[in-house]
Design a protein around this motif. Structure first.
Motif, PDB file in Angstrom:
ATOM      1  N   MET A  22      21.724  -2.759 -76.250  1.00 61.40           N
ATOM      2  CA  MET A  22      21.642  -1.599 -75.358  1.00 61.40           C
ATOM      3  C   MET A  22      22.804  -1.617 -74.365  1.00 61.40           C
ATOM      4  O   MET A  22      23.439  -0.579 -74.134  1.00 61.40           O
ATOM      5  CB  MET A  22      20.302  -1.585 -74.613  1.00 61.40           C
ATOM      6  N   LEU A  23      23.085  -2.783 -73.796  1.00 59.43           N
ATOM      7  CA  LEU A  23      24.193  -2.894 -72.845  1.00 59.43           C
ATOM      8  C   LEU A  23      25.523  -2.571 -73.523  1.00 59.43           C
ATOM      9  O   LEU A  23      26.369  -1.879 -72.939  1.00 59.43           O
ATOM     10  CB  LEU A  23      24.238  -4.291 -72.231  1.00 59.43           C
ATOM     11  N   ALA A  24      25.696  -3.041 -74.754  1.00 57.00           N
ATOM     12  CA  ALA A  24      26.937  -2.764 -75.491  1.00 57.00           C
ATOM     13  C   ALA A  24      27.081  -1.271 -75.755  1.00 57.00           C
ATOM     14  O   ALA A  24      28.172  -0.704 -75.595  1.00 57.00           O
ATOM     15  CB  ALA A  24      26.963  -3.547 -76.797  1.00 57.00           C
ATOM     16  N   ALA A  25      25.994  -0.611 -76.155  1.00 56.08           N
ATOM     17  CA  ALA A  25      26.044   0.835 -76.414  1.00 56.08           C
ATOM     18  C   ALA A  25      26.375   1.602 -75.136  1.00 56.08           C
ATOM     19  O   ALA A  25      27.179   2.545 -75.161  1.00 56.08           O
ATOM     20  CB  ALA A  25      24.713   1.313 -77.008  1.00 56.08           C
ATOM     21  N   LEU A 105      14.530   5.651 -72.614  1.00 54.32           N
ATOM     22  CA  LEU A 105      15.027   4.859 -71.488  1.00 54.32           C
ATOM     23  C   LEU A 105      16.549   4.783 -71.489  1.00 54.32           C
ATOM     24  O   LEU A 105      17.184   4.974 -70.449  1.00 54.32           O
ATOM     25  CB  LEU A 105      14.441   3.447 -71.535  1.00 54.32           C
ATOM     26  N   LEU A 106      17.120   4.528 -72.639  1.00 46.27           N
ATOM     27  CA  LEU A 106      18.568   4.351 -72.715  1.00 46.27           C
ATOM     28  C   LEU A 106      19.312   5.621 -72.301  1.00 46.27           C
ATOM     29  O   LEU A 106      20.330   5.563 -71.625  1.00 46.27           O
ATOM     30  CB  LEU A 106      18.962   3.939 -74.134  1.00 46.27           C
ATOM     31  N   ARG A 107      18.784   6.774 -72.682  1.00 47.47           N
ATOM     32  CA  ARG A 107      19.414   8.048 -72.298  1.00 47.47           C
ATOM     33  C   ARG A 107      19.308   8.259 -70.784  1.00 47.47           C
ATOM     34  O   ARG A 107      20.226   8.786 -70.155  1.00 47.47           O
ATOM     35  CB  ARG A 107      18.789   9.201 -73.067  1.00 47.47           C
ATOM     36  N   GLU A 108      18.203   7.842 -70.194  1.00 48.22           N
ATOM     37  CA  GLU A 108      18.040   7.979 -68.738  1.00 48.22           C
ATOM     38  C   GLU A 108      19.028   7.071 -68.006  1.00 48.22           C
ATOM     39  O   GLU A 108      19.654   7.489 -67.023  1.00 48.22           O
ATOM     40  CB  GLU A 108      16.605   7.666 -68.329  1.00 48.22           C
ATOM     41  N   ILE A 109      19.205   5.844 -68.478  1.00 50.24           N
ATOM     42  CA  ILE A 109      20.189   4.956 -67.861  1.00 50.24           C
ATOM     43  C   ILE A 109      21.590   5.524 -68.046  1.00 50.24           C
ATOM     44  O   ILE A 109      22.403   5.493 -67.112  1.00 50.24           O
ATOM     45  CB  ILE A 109      20.074   3.526 -68.429  1.00 50.24           C
ATOM     46  N   ARG A 144      26.918  14.890 -74.838  1.00 56.88           N
ATOM     47  CA  ARG A 144      28.085  14.493 -75.635  1.00 56.88           C
ATOM     48  C   ARG A 144      28.048  12.998 -75.953  1.00 56.88           C
ATOM     49  O   ARG A 144      28.233  12.591 -77.104  1.00 56.88           O
ATOM     50  CB  ARG A 144      29.358  14.848 -74.878  1.00 56.88           C
ATOM     51  N   ALA A 145      27.802  12.182 -74.951  1.00 54.16           N
ATOM     52  CA  ALA A 145      27.788  10.732 -75.149  1.00 54.16           C
ATOM     53  C   ALA A 145      26.625  10.298 -76.032  1.00 54.16           C
ATOM     54  O   ALA A 145      26.777   9.392 -76.862  1.00 54.16           O
ATOM     55  CB  ALA A 145      27.714  10.017 -73.801  1.00 54.16           C
ATOM     56  N   TRP A 146      25.478  10.935 -75.887  1.00 52.13           N
ATOM     57  CA  TRP A 146      24.278  10.544 -76.628  1.00 52.13           C
ATOM     58  C   TRP A 146      24.464  10.719 -78.136  1.00 52.13           C
ATOM     59  O   TRP A 146      23.799  10.060 -78.925  1.00 52.13           O
ATOM     60  CB  TRP A 146      23.068  11.322 -76.130  1.00 52.13           C
ATOM     61  N   PHE A 154      19.376   3.627 -81.720  1.00 61.62           N
ATOM     62  CA  PHE A 154      18.409   3.916 -80.661  1.00 61.62           C
ATOM     63  C   PHE A 154      17.814   5.312 -80.818  1.00 61.62           C
ATOM     64  O   PHE A 154      16.644   5.520 -80.543  1.00 61.62           O
ATOM     65  CB  PHE A 154      19.063   3.745 -79.287  1.00 61.62           C
ATOM     66  N   ARG A 155      18.630   6.276 -81.277  1.00 65.04           N
ATOM     67  CA  ARG A 155      18.094   7.617 -81.536  1.00 65.04           C
ATOM     68  C   ARG A 155      17.082   7.555 -82.672  1.00 65.04           C
ATOM     69  O   ARG A 155      16.023   8.180 -82.594  1.00 65.04           O
ATOM     70  CB  ARG A 155      19.214   8.606 -81.882  1.00 65.04           C
TER      71      ARG A 155
END
Length: 166
Positions: A22-25, A105-109, A144-146, A154-155
């Motif tokens: 997750m941190l790498a993404a 969660l990842l999209r919120e961060i 765009r980033a997502w 993760f998606r």
């Protein structure tokens, strides 16, 4: 704006599990978004002054302490932006907001990282008009980033979790 931007994300908290993947993404997404900020910049901005961006994931208690110390506001917050190139993000706030809004969660961060980057690009959210303009830029960049390949797993995981809830 510096072309050799170094972005480092360090997880200093243990309240919310954030894997190395997750941190790498998030770092890869941040590196993709950084060069786009010039086209979203407002005056005055700090983009040209920075050659590094440090992103610290902190506990709710540390977020509350920083929020009180630097902004004189009690309580944990989503992101605090320091103009020297540091973002302080609270994953616990992100987890709560993600649950409330049905977001991964990842999209919120990611949203918090982009929000902080936009502050470095001169955006402010002091008034309703400023906030609406900043949120429009923020959501465009998040969308765009997502879509980046670095979030593909993760998606898919989020889509599978959604199917399992039904």
């Amino acid at each position: 704006m510096s072309q050799a931007m170094v972005i480092e994300i360090i997880d200093h908290q243990q309240e919310v599990v954030i894997s190395a993947a997750m941190l790498a993404a998030l770092r890869m997404a941040s590196e993709q978004i950084w060069p786009l900020l010039a086209s979203y910049a407002c005056e005055p901005h700090h983009l040209g002054e920075l050659d590094a961006l440090d992103i610290a994931m902190v506990s709710a208690a540390e977020s509350d302490r920083s929020h009180r110390e630097f902004m004189d506001v009690p309580g944990a917050t989503d992101v605090i932006t320091f103009l020297h190139g540091e973002l302080v993000i609270c994953p616990q706030v992100a987890a709560d907001q993600a649950r409330e809004h049905g977001e991964p969660l990842l999209r919120e961060i990611l949203r918090y990282i982009i929000h902080g980057m936009l502050h470095l690009a001169g955006h402010r959210d002091d008034t309703d008009l400023m906030r609406r303009r900043m949120e429009a830029a923020q959501e465009e960049l998040v969308a765009r980033a997502w879509q980046g390949w670095y979030f593909e797993d993760f998606r898919q995981e989020d889509h599978q979790n959604e199917k399992n809830r039904l």
